[in-house]
Design an enzyme around this catalytic site. Structure first.
Site, PDB file in Angstrom:
ATOM      1  CE  LYS A  60      25.839  -2.126  12.537  1.00 36.51           C
ATOM      2  NZ  LYS A  60      25.888  -0.954  13.455  1.00 36.51           N
ATOM      3  CE1 TYR A 100      25.397   2.238   8.861  1.00 30.05           C
ATOM      4  CE2 TYR A 100      27.514   1.203   8.444  1.00 30.05           C
ATOM      5  CZ  TYR A 100      26.280   1.206   9.076  1.00 30.05           C
ATOM      6  OH  TYR A 100      25.932   0.161   9.915  1.00 30.05           O
ATOM      7  CG  PHE A 127      28.860   8.474  14.534  1.00 33.08           C
ATOM      8  CD1 PHE A 127      28.612   7.451  13.631  1.00 33.08           C
ATOM      9  CD2 PHE A 127      27.899   9.466  14.680  1.00 33.08           C
ATOM     10  CE1 PHE A 127      27.437   7.403  12.884  1.00 33.08           C
ATOM     11  CE2 PHE A 127      26.719   9.435  13.945  1.00 33.08           C
ATOM     12  CZ  PHE A 127      26.488   8.400  13.044  1.00 33.08           C
ATOM     13  NE  ARG A 170      15.465   1.097  12.694  1.00 31.39           N
ATOM     14  CZ  ARG A 170      16.568   1.842  12.583  1.00 31.39           C
ATOM     15  NH1 ARG A 170      17.598   1.437  11.827  1.00 31.39           N
ATOM     16  NH2 ARG A 170      16.671   2.976  13.213  1.00 31.39           N
ATOM     17  CB  THR A 198      21.420   3.583  17.737  1.00 36.20           C
ATOM     18  OG1 THR A 198      20.444   3.840  16.719  1.00 36.20           O
ATOM     19  CG2 THR A 198      22.795   3.537  17.119  1.00 36.20           C
ATOM     20  NE  ARG A 247      21.486  -2.016  17.010  1.00 35.46           N
ATOM     21  CZ  ARG A 247      21.131  -1.061  16.153  1.00 35.46           C
ATOM     22  NH1 ARG A 247      20.145  -0.226  16.470  1.00 35.46           N
ATOM     23  NH2 ARG A 247      21.739  -0.946  14.991  1.00 35.46           N
ATOM     24  CG  ASN A 276      24.854  -0.917  17.038  1.00 33.66           C
ATOM     25  OD1 ASN A 276      25.450  -1.467  16.109  1.00 33.66           O
ATOM     26  ND2 ASN A 276      24.276   0.260  16.902  1.00 33.66           N
ATOM     27  CG  HIS A 323      22.169  -1.660   8.866  1.00 33.26           C
ATOM     28  ND1 HIS A 323      22.083  -0.289   9.040  1.00 33.26           N
ATOM     29  CD2 HIS A 323      21.482  -1.942   7.731  1.00 33.26           C
ATOM     30  CE1 HIS A 323      21.380   0.228   8.033  1.00 33.26           C
ATOM     31  NE2 HIS A 323      21.012  -0.742   7.226  1.00 33.26           N
ATOM     32  CD  GLU A 342      19.806   0.547   4.237  1.00 36.40           C
ATOM     33  OE1 GLU A 342      19.333  -0.466   4.784  1.00 36.40           O
ATOM     34  OE2 GLU A 342      20.054   1.600   4.864  1.00 36.40           O
TER      35      GLU A 342
HETATM   36  N1  UDP Z   1      27.126   4.924  15.504  1.00 37.17           N
HETATM   37  C1  UDP Z   1      28.173   5.118  16.374  1.00 37.17           C
HETATM   38  N2  UDP Z   1      28.149   6.216  17.214  1.00 37.17           N
HETATM   39  C2  UDP Z   1      27.103   7.084  17.215  1.00 37.17           C
HETATM   40  C3  UDP Z   1      26.035   6.875  16.333  1.00 37.17           C
HETATM   41  C4  UDP Z   1      26.072   5.782  15.492  1.00 37.17           C
HETATM   42  O1  UDP Z   1      29.126   4.349  16.397  1.00 37.17           O
HETATM   43  O2  UDP Z   1      27.148   8.053  17.999  1.00 37.17           O
HETATM   44  C5  UDP Z   1      27.170   3.769  14.592  1.00 37.17           C
HETATM   45  C6  UDP Z   1      26.373   2.574  15.141  1.00 37.17           C
HETATM   46  O3  UDP Z   1      27.079   1.390  14.815  1.00 37.17           O
HETATM   47  C7  UDP Z   1      25.066   2.673  14.378  1.00 37.17           C
HETATM   48  C8  UDP Z   1      25.558   3.197  13.023  1.00 37.17           C
HETATM   49  O4  UDP Z   1      26.601   4.104  13.353  1.00 37.17           O
HETATM   50  O5  UDP Z   1      24.420   1.421  14.300  1.00 37.17           O
HETATM   51  C9  UDP Z   1      24.512   3.906  12.200  1.00 37.17           C
HETATM   52  O6  UDP Z   1      23.904   4.925  12.977  1.00 37.17           O
HETATM   53  P1  UDP Z   1      22.322   5.116  12.964  1.00 37.17           P
HETATM   54  O7  UDP Z   1      22.040   6.378  13.721  1.00 37.17           O
HETATM   55  O8  UDP Z   1      21.815   5.023  11.575  1.00 37.17           O
HETATM   56  O9  UDP Z   1      21.806   3.893  13.865  1.00 37.17           O
HETATM   57  P2  UDP Z   1      21.008   2.558  13.489  1.00 37.17           P
HETATM   58  O10 UDP Z   1      20.105   2.875  12.336  1.00 37.17           O
HETATM   59  O11 UDP Z   1      22.029   1.509  13.174  1.00 37.17           O
HETATM   60  O12 UDP Z   1      20.251   2.220  14.747  1.00 37.17           O
HETATM   61 MG    MG Z   2      20.464   3.853  10.523  1.00 39.78          MG
END
Ligand code: UDP
Ligand code: MG
Length: 160
Positions: free
Chosen positions: A10, A50, A58, A86, A92, A103, A123, A126, A137
């Protein structure tokens, strides 16, 4: 099972010059990069990528983060690559991400910190969450002829 997964470094990772360090981690375990592109995501494309999050509270913060500079998008291939990547990325919220994860090693902030400032949580990265997401994706980010099949030494020394 050999799988492919989509990864995005990112804008926070790109702007902190962490691309090399993160790519090195994936190379070190023998995951193969089969496609790569630098892209400045716009709001419409963010909503496609997304889609599952667009209606969440958020999302505005997330959209502003993901569109604030170019991302490095790439596809990694390897044994159970979706799950392995992952695991390497970590959960996250950086605060809760274990040391040794991307992360956890390059960030530390909490949801509370981001929410208080009404910003997305920075973070760095992705990675596709499951097989269905990976398929969708990869198709969203890359054309079929941008995905390459080739041999690395890992094919001989890691996989066989
Ligand atoms: N995100 C955020 N606040 C939250 C949850 C998610 O800013 O409370 C952002 C964060 O950058 C995250 C992205 O939204 O990586 C996608 O969320 P997801 O739950 O899919 O997390 P990921 O798959 O990236 O771990
Ligand atoms: Mg996700």
């Amino acid at each position: 099972m050999i799988e492919r997964t989509l990864v995005l470094l990112k804008p926070d990772a790109v702007q902190r010059s962490l691309m090399g360090e993160v790519l090195t981690r994936f190379e070190r375990v023998g995951l193969k990069m089969v496609a790569c592109r630098m892209v400045w995501v716009d709001k419409a494309f963010s909503k496609q990528h997304y889609a599952e999050h667009v209606s969440k509270p958020f999302y505005p913060g997330l959209e502003s983060l993901i569109t604030q500079g170019p991302v490095l998008a790439f596809v990694l291939e390897g044994v159970d690559a979706i799950e392995v990547v992952r695991k390497m990325v970590g959960p996250t919220e950086p605060k809760g991400a274990a040391p040794g994860t991307i992360r956890g090693d390059f960030a530390h902030v909490s949801y509370a910190h981001a929410d208080e400032r009404k910003i997305g949580i920075k973070n760095l990265i992705h990675a596709s969450a499951n097989k269905d997401d990976a398929k969708k994706e990869i198709a969203l980010w890359f054309k079929a002829d941008e995905l390459h099949s080739y041999k690395t030494v890992h094919d001989m020394h890691v996989l066989e």
